[in-house]
Motif scaffolding. Structure first.
Motif, mmCIF file in Angstrom:
data_model
loop_
_atom_site.group_PDB
_atom_site.id
_atom_site.type_symbol
_atom_site.label_atom_id
_atom_site.label_comp_id
_atom_site.label_asym_id
_atom_site.label_seq_id
_atom_site.Cartn_x
_atom_site.Cartn_y
_atom_site.Cartn_z
ATOM 1 N N VAL A 98 14.998 37.663 66.850
ATOM 2 C CA VAL A 98 16.265 38.035 66.347
ATOM 3 C C VAL A 98 16.157 39.568 65.625
ATOM 4 O O VAL A 98 14.929 39.805 65.357
ATOM 5 N N LEU A 99 17.062 39.908 65.331
ATOM 6 C CA LEU A 99 17.236 41.332 64.544
ATOM 7 C C LEU A 99 17.868 40.900 63.079
ATOM 8 O O LEU A 99 18.846 40.168 63.241
ATOM 9 N N VAL A 100 16.949 41.490 62.123
ATOM 10 C CA VAL A 100 17.726 41.379 60.965
ATOM 11 C C VAL A 100 18.550 42.867 60.836
ATOM 12 O O VAL A 100 17.670 43.687 60.675
ATOM 13 N N LYS A 101 19.668 42.801 60.270
ATOM 14 C CA LYS A 101 20.559 44.160 60.057
ATOM 15 C C LYS A 101 21.048 44.208 58.532
ATOM 16 O O LYS A 101 21.211 43.146 58.219
ATOM 17 N N ALA A 102 20.937 45.352 58.153
ATOM 18 C CA ALA A 102 21.581 45.534 56.911
ATOM 19 C C ALA A 102 23.132 45.568 57.139
ATOM 20 O O ALA A 102 23.598 46.436 57.821
ATOM 21 N N ILE A 108 21.986 38.317 60.556
ATOM 22 C CA ILE A 108 20.924 38.168 61.617
ATOM 23 C C ILE A 108 21.626 38.095 62.807
ATOM 24 O O ILE A 108 22.820 37.534 63.094
ATOM 25 N N GLU A 109 21.054 38.821 64.050
ATOM 26 C CA GLU A 109 21.541 38.567 65.212
ATOM 27 C C GLU A 109 20.720 38.299 66.367
ATOM 28 O O GLU A 109 19.395 38.896 66.388
ATOM 29 N N LYS A 110 20.925 37.562 67.272
ATOM 30 C CA LYS A 110 20.186 37.336 68.594
ATOM 31 C C LYS A 110 19.640 38.830 69.011
ATOM 32 O O LYS A 110 20.703 39.480 69.196
ATOM 33 N N PHE A 111 18.351 39.061 69.323
ATOM 34 C CA PHE A 111 18.201 40.236 69.879
ATOM 35 C C PHE A 111 18.216 40.387 71.389
ATOM 36 O O PHE A 111 17.951 39.598 72.227
ATOM 37 N N ILE A 112 19.232 41.233 71.988
ATOM 38 C CA ILE A 112 19.586 41.455 73.196
ATOM 39 C C ILE A 112 18.552 42.445 73.862
ATOM 40 O O ILE A 112 18.499 43.405 73.055
ATOM 41 N N ARG A 113 17.998 42.152 74.885
ATOM 42 C CA ARG A 113 16.844 42.962 75.299
ATOM 43 C C ARG A 113 17.538 44.108 76.339
ATOM 44 O O ARG A 113 18.196 43.805 76.969
ATOM 45 N N ARG A 165 22.717 48.299 77.033
ATOM 46 C CA ARG A 165 23.321 49.639 76.988
ATOM 47 C C ARG A 165 24.127 49.856 75.675
ATOM 48 O O ARG A 165 24.798 48.686 75.361
ATOM 49 N N HIS A 166 24.285 50.891 75.179
ATOM 50 C CA HIS A 166 25.169 51.293 74.094
ATOM 51 C C HIS A 166 26.543 52.136 74.579
ATOM 52 O O HIS A 166 26.528 52.870 75.134
ATOM 53 N N ILE A 167 27.484 51.256 74.702
ATOM 54 C CA ILE A 167 28.689 51.814 75.275
ATOM 55 C C ILE A 167 29.941 51.568 74.192
ATOM 56 O O ILE A 167 30.121 50.557 73.631
ATOM 57 N N LEU A 175 21.230 56.819 75.901
ATOM 58 C CA LEU A 175 19.953 57.880 75.684
ATOM 59 C C LEU A 175 19.714 58.279 74.065
ATOM 60 O O LEU A 175 20.640 59.113 73.772
ATOM 61 N N GLN A 176 19.107 57.588 73.605
ATOM 62 C CA GLN A 176 19.032 57.820 72.173
ATOM 63 C C GLN A 176 17.357 57.795 72.003
ATOM 64 O O GLN A 176 16.612 57.277 72.569
ATOM 65 N N ARG A 177 17.090 58.660 70.790
ATOM 66 C CA ARG A 177 15.679 58.664 70.342
ATOM 67 C C ARG A 177 15.707 58.393 68.777
ATOM 68 O O ARG A 177 16.286 59.006 67.987
ATOM 69 N N PHE A 200 29.941 48.829 71.475
ATOM 70 C CA PHE A 200 29.424 47.381 72.145
ATOM 71 C C PHE A 200 27.941 47.514 72.635
ATOM 72 O O PHE A 200 27.666 48.685 72.982
ATOM 73 N N LEU A 201 27.376 46.444 72.745
ATOM 74 C CA LEU A 201 26.184 46.349 73.634
ATOM 75 C C LEU A 201 26.836 45.856 74.549
ATOM 76 O O LEU A 201 27.249 44.696 75.007
ATOM 77 N N VAL A 202 26.020 46.051 75.903
ATOM 78 C CA VAL A 202 26.271 45.490 77.191
ATOM 79 C C VAL A 202 24.775 45.161 77.713
ATOM 80 O O VAL A 202 24.119 46.147 77.942
ATOM 81 N N ILE A 216 29.470 45.412 68.436
ATOM 82 C CA ILE A 216 28.530 45.299 67.215
ATOM 83 C C ILE A 216 28.992 46.023 65.919
ATOM 84 O O ILE A 216 28.698 45.787 64.695
ATOM 85 N N GLU A 217 29.667 47.173 66.153
ATOM 86 C CA GLU A 217 30.339 48.093 64.978
ATOM 87 C C GLU A 217 31.658 48.921 65.396
ATOM 88 O O GLU A 217 31.828 48.963 66.430
ATOM 89 N N MET A 218 32.252 49.053 64.334
ATOM 90 C CA MET A 218 33.310 50.339 64.573
ATOM 91 C C MET A 218 33.071 51.163 63.900
ATOM 92 O O MET A 218 33.016 51.145 62.475
ATOM 93 N N ASP A 274 19.177 52.426 80.055
ATOM 94 C CA ASP A 274 19.338 51.559 78.816
ATOM 95 C C ASP A 274 18.734 51.974 77.505
ATOM 96 O O ASP A 274 18.225 53.027 77.465
ATOM 97 N N THR A 275 18.822 51.289 76.622
ATOM 98 C CA THR A 275 18.496 51.973 75.209
ATOM 99 C C THR A 275 17.176 52.334 74.925
ATOM 100 O O THR A 275 16.722 52.858 73.863
ATOM 101 N N ARG A 276 16.300 51.772 75.784
ATOM 102 C CA ARG A 276 14.728 51.985 75.622
ATOM 103 C C ARG A 276 14.189 52.826 76.580
ATOM 104 O O ARG A 276 13.099 53.271 76.553
#
Ligand code: MV4
Length: 450
Positions: A154-158, A198-203, A206-208, A230-232, A275-277, A286-288, A435-437
């Motif tokens: 899981v991911l804990v997010k603020a 808390i959210e389930k961690f999606i492995r 993509r961030h779209i 493509l993020q760092r 969105f996460l895809v 995920i956010e707006m 993907d994001t990794r």
């Protein structure tokens, strides 16, 4: 329509906004810090007012100074750009109280979407899929129960984080308790309030994201998606439109989901729904973001629409009813930062002694730098955005190589131009397997070693 707009920002986005205002026949007021006296936005605006010292708190975050500048110059609207005060509901409130139109949604909407846990609830109620997870968890015990229920990892997010700040990955239940405690403490220190969800961690998602503009009169126009995977370290490096991963059917579903969220909150203005895809093309809200974004030009390139012009028109009360815009070709944006990519992307600002900006068919450069300009040390390291368009992704990549190799910038600063040239040679990138990794785990190591 507005007669005079104050741009409460600096750098390339201030230049970008001033340019559109000029085309719309709107007078412009630049504000600047003492470190930005020689910046291009100061030169391009009709009027310019110094609002304080180099530190953002003294100037671009200095609400009384910005409001005074608007009152002294008689500006009837303020464009906040991105960053700084662009998602600050208190600032929007003060603008409105002073009879100055804040170009963005109403404060209540900014407040609502600024709370990521509340935003999840909005999406859920609107029938948009969200990642399996929780609302705000009150304490460590409740967090552990929720994590158990949804299943690790899981991911804990603020709740007030966003953009990856204050996130904690928990893979091992044995270490959950201590990670939750630190996540809560960190959120408390960084964002005030300290609420986490808390959210389930999606492995390997993509961030779209979907770009939209709502006119506040019931019309929501959409402009397709951007691929931002493509993020760092949660900083985007390069963005594309459309996503190489998104087909027409997925685009329609993402766009409809984004519209449902905008409608559910009676949204007004330019917004981006993230969105996460996953690999199976399941998508999750995920956010707006309730502002214009850095990467908006790739959307402009494939839709032919000036998003700043539409954003200003919506704020001025005009009807904007474009439906779902059609896309043509493919666009890529390279973020040119003054950083040394060989030294962990360490910022290296400095003086631009020689500058030759690229041009030609299908090329756009958004920048505030020029020959003789010194990049101040006080702000983020983005100094230019290079946007290329092609009929296909392959053509856009070929054009990107040509354009980046044409770009001459010399002086005491370093830039990420050479990094982007290597990225374009990477076969994984060329295949669109991003993907994001991908960047941090595979592409970057191979670039650094070459
Ligand atoms: C996630 C995730 C996996 N599962 N949420 C990071 C930024 C923020 N906007 C959301 N982020 C993520 N949220 C769940 N449930 C993975 C990330 C993530 C990520 C997202 C987009 C781009 C790059 C990223 C890098 C690491 C993690």
């Amino acid at each position: 329509m507005f007669k005079k707009v104050l741009i409460a920002n600096r750098g390339e986005i201030a230049v970008r906004i001033i340019r559109t205002c000029k085309e719309l026949g709107i007078k412009t007021v630049a504000v600047y810090s003492t470190a930005d006296r020689d910046s291009l936005h100061v030169y391009l605006a009709d009027e310019a007012i110094c609002i304080g010292g180099p530190q953002p708190q003294e100037s671009y975050l200095n609400i009384p100074a910005i409001i005074s500048a608007a009152e002294v110059t008689g500006a009837d609207a303020i464009h906040p750009g991105y960053g700084f005060l662009s998602e600050n509901p208190g600032f929007a409130e003060i603008c409105n109280a002073c009879g100055i139109k804040f170009i963005g949604p109403i404060p209540q909407t900014m407040l609502l979407m600024g709370d990521k846990a509340k935003a999840r609830e909005v999406a859920k109620k609107a029938g948009v899929p969200v990642v399996p997870g929780s609302g705000i968890v009150k304490n460590v015990q409740e967090a552990l129960k929720v994590a158990e229920r949804i299943g690790y990892p899981v991911l804990v997010k603020a709740a007030h984080g966003g953009g990856g700040r204050g996130m904690r990955l928990i893979e091992d239940p044995d270490r959950a308790e201590s990670l939750i405690v630190t996540a809560m403490a960190e959120a408390e220190a960084a964002f005030g309030g300290g609420e986490v969800y808390i959210e389930k961690f999606i492995r390997n998602p993509r961030h779209i994201e979907i770009q939209l503009i709502a006119d506040g009169k019931g019309n929501v126009s959409t402009f397709g998606e951007r691929e931002c995977s493509l993020q760092r370290r949660h900083q985007k490096v390069l963005e594309e439109a459309p996503s190489p991963f998104v087909d027409e059917e997925l685009r329609n579903r993402l766009s409809e989901a984004a519209v449902r969220i905008a409608e559910a909150i009676n949204y007004e203005g330019a917004g981006t729904v993230e969105f996460l895809v996953d690999e199976e093309k399941n998508f999750y809200f995920i956010e707006m973001n309730t502002r214009i974004q850095v990467e908006h030009p790739v959307t402009e390139a494939v839709t032919g629409k000036d998003l700043i012009a539409l954003q200003i028109a919506a704020a001025a009360g005009e009807v904007i009813d474009l439906g779902q815009c059609s896309l043509q070709g493919h666009a890529v944006e390279f973020r040119i930062n003054c950083e040394d990519y060989r030294k962990d992307f360490r910022p290296v600002p400095g003086r631009v002694e020689k500058l030759l900006l690229p041009g030609g068919f299908g090329v756009r450069v958004d920048t505030h730098i020029y020959e003789g300009y010194t990049v101040p040390v006080y702000y983020d390291s983005l100094i230019a955005k290079l946007i290329v368009w092609g009929e296909t992704r392959e053509e856009a990549i070929r054009r990107g190589k040509r354009v980046l190799s044409e770009f001459v910038i010399e002086g005491t600063l370093k830039t990420t131009v050479p990094f982007h040239l290597k990225l374009l040679e990477n076969e994984q990138f060329q295949r669109g397997e991003i993907d994001t990794r991908a960047l941090e785990t595979k592409i970057l190591p191979s670039i650094i070693n070459s």
